[in-house]
Write a protein that holds these residues in place. Sequence first.
Motif, short mmCIF file in Angstrom:
data_model
loop_
_atom_site.label_atom_id
_atom_site.label_comp_id
_atom_site.label_asym_id
_atom_site.label_seq_id
_atom_site.Cartn_x
_atom_site.Cartn_y
_atom_site.Cartn_z
N GLU A 341 0.84 -1.21 0.00
CA GLU A 341 0.00 0.00 0.00
C GLU A 341 0.87 1.26 0.00
O GLU A 341 0.55 2.24 -0.69
CB GLU A 341 -0.94 0.01 1.22
CG GLU A 341 -2.09 -1.00 1.15
CD GLU A 341 -1.70 -2.41 1.56
OE1 GLU A 341 -0.50 -2.69 1.76
OE2 GLU A 341 -2.61 -3.26 1.65
N VAL A 342 1.95 1.22 0.76
CA VAL A 342 2.87 2.37 0.79
C VAL A 342 3.47 2.59 -0.59
O VAL A 342 3.54 3.71 -1.09
CB VAL A 342 3.97 2.17 1.86
CG1 VAL A 342 5.07 3.22 1.72
CG2 VAL A 342 3.37 2.23 3.27
N LEU A 343 3.88 1.47 -1.24
CA LEU A 343 4.45 1.57 -2.59
C LEU A 343 3.46 2.25 -3.54
O LEU A 343 3.83 3.16 -4.29
CB LEU A 343 4.82 0.17 -3.08
CG LEU A 343 5.35 0.02 -4.52
CD1 LEU A 343 6.34 -1.13 -4.59
CD2 LEU A 343 4.24 -0.20 -5.53
N LEU A 344 2.19 1.81 -3.50
CA LEU A 344 1.18 2.38 -4.40
C LEU A 344 0.94 3.86 -4.11
O LEU A 344 0.85 4.68 -5.04
CB LEU A 344 -0.13 1.61 -4.27
CG LEU A 344 -0.20 0.29 -5.03
CD1 LEU A 344 -1.56 -0.37 -4.81
CD2 LEU A 344 0.05 0.51 -6.53
N SER A 345 0.85 4.19 -2.83
CA SER A 345 0.60 5.57 -2.45
C SER A 345 1.77 6.45 -2.89
O SER A 345 1.56 7.57 -3.38
CB SER A 345 0.39 5.65 -0.94
OG SER A 345 0.45 6.98 -0.52
N MET A 346 3.01 5.93 -2.75
CA MET A 346 4.17 6.73 -3.17
C MET A 346 4.20 6.89 -4.69
O MET A 346 4.55 7.95 -5.20
CB MET A 346 5.46 6.08 -2.66
CG MET A 346 5.56 6.11 -1.15
SD MET A 346 7.18 5.65 -0.54
CE MET A 346 8.11 7.14 -0.89
N ARG A 347 3.82 5.83 -5.39
CA ARG A 347 3.80 5.93 -6.86
C ARG A 347 2.76 6.97 -7.30
O ARG A 347 3.02 7.76 -8.21
CB ARG A 347 3.49 4.57 -7.47
CG ARG A 347 3.84 4.51 -8.95
CD ARG A 347 3.96 3.10 -9.44
NE ARG A 347 2.66 2.51 -9.60
CZ ARG A 347 2.41 1.22 -9.44
NH1 ARG A 347 3.35 0.38 -9.09
NH2 ARG A 347 1.20 0.75 -9.62
N ASP A 348 1.63 6.98 -6.62
CA ASP A 348 0.62 8.01 -6.91
C ASP A 348 1.19 9.40 -6.69
O ASP A 348 0.80 10.35 -7.37
CB ASP A 348 -0.62 7.83 -6.01
CG ASP A 348 -1.50 6.68 -6.49
OD1 ASP A 348 -1.29 6.23 -7.64
OD2 ASP A 348 -2.36 6.23 -5.71
N SER A 349 2.10 9.52 -5.71
CA SER A 349 2.73 10.82 -5.43
C SER A 349 3.99 11.04 -6.25
O SER A 349 4.71 12.01 -6.04
CB SER A 349 3.08 10.93 -3.95
OG SER A 349 1.95 10.67 -3.16
N GLY A 350 4.31 10.08 -7.15
CA GLY A 350 5.44 10.30 -8.07
C GLY A 350 6.80 9.83 -7.57
O GLY A 350 7.82 10.36 -7.98
N VAL A 351 6.82 8.80 -6.69
CA VAL A 351 8.10 8.24 -6.24
C VAL A 351 8.08 6.72 -6.39
O VAL A 351 7.13 6.07 -5.95
CB VAL A 351 8.40 8.61 -4.76
CG1 VAL A 351 9.72 7.97 -4.31
CG2 VAL A 351 8.46 10.12 -4.58
#
Length: 390
Positions: A341-351
């Motif tokens: 979930e952290v990975l997905l949230s960070m990808r949504d934020s561009g990281v």
Amino acid sequence: MKNQEFLNQWSTVMQNNYGAPALALVSGKGLLVKDANGRQYLDFLGGIATNVLGHAHPAIVKAVTKQVNVLGHVSNFYAHPNALALAQKLKEMTGDGDARVFFAQSGAEAVEAAIKLSRRTGRSRMVAAQGAFHGRTMGALSLTGQPSKREPFLPLLKGVKHVPYGDIEAMRRAVNKKTAMVIIEPIMGEAGVIVPPPDYLAGIRQICDATGALMVADCVQTGIGRTGDWFGYEYSGITPDVITLAKGLGGGLPLSAMIACGASAYLFAPGDHGSTFGANPITSAAALATINFIEKNKLMAAVKIHEKQLLQEIALIPGVLEVRGAGLLIGIELTKPLAAEVLLSMRDSGVLVNAATATTIRIAPALNVSTSQINSFISIFRKAVTHVNS
Ligand SMILES: *Cc1c(COP(=O)(O)O)cnc(C)c1O
């Protein structure tokens, strides 16, 4: 074509061994990479610890362009100046006057070469760590200590023992005068950035000296400045008999090496091993450009400063149980199994990051990352952890 179109077509031609990819990446510059929809990301995975100078680095572009215009491949029947210069550089980095280099393309091939080298001791048994990752080819997989990767492909090589990582007494019990080699990651990368006790490698060195087993340090992930040293084992003060390198070595081009030190440098004889593309002029040019740039710009000193900041600041973020690693190979242990979930949230934020396990985020950004990029990463990570825990 946009991301979705790429991904739709991908599964119609690619085997399904990786599962579906997340995005199609089409261009990059430094630590920034763009997907097929034109969205830009801060790349904190670096092609899994591979793009040590980021994307499209001018020094690598220049060296590779120059070489491909002159001579692309020579085979192992002939010498080449780039391969010579690179082997000389690697030998100098080991500090061992006997060191001799064998080049291949992937981490698994470097490990395979080490396995064959160890057979030339006249012994065949091997010891590796539970949870370790040494590659996926049948020999390397025999050493990889992860049952889920091994079990579908049994039988593997005979005579391999896996012992708990970091447990020196278990290692002592497993190694004897019939052991050809012990292979160990100085920090276990794929397992989630696991750091052993400080004297573990020195203990293995002693056990190998007492039994005559070769000590193989698998630095495929921890090599080429990643930990703030050229080789991941250097913090321990020992020199292994054999060093494997890959990921970062070619600065993003496929290149690996198996370096044998001391008496083990002379175990192979003509005909014992080979690789058609080994010591390739283009990949060697990329590696030389990468190593020279790291040296000239003192990137390993910067890596140690970034390490301090990352370890200190991430440890204070609520939702983080532990942060560990060395240099720019960092594992962040979450208090809950929310890494995906952290990975997905960070990808949504561009990281872009990696979820090494259900509870571990792994980062391995390029060594030329800036402090402001580290700051951006930390702030977006903090937001992501807060978001998925709320
Ligand atoms: C990635 C890795 C390998 C395997 O490398 P490939 O290039 O994927 O074959 C081997 N050992 C370690 C420590 C690795 O991290």
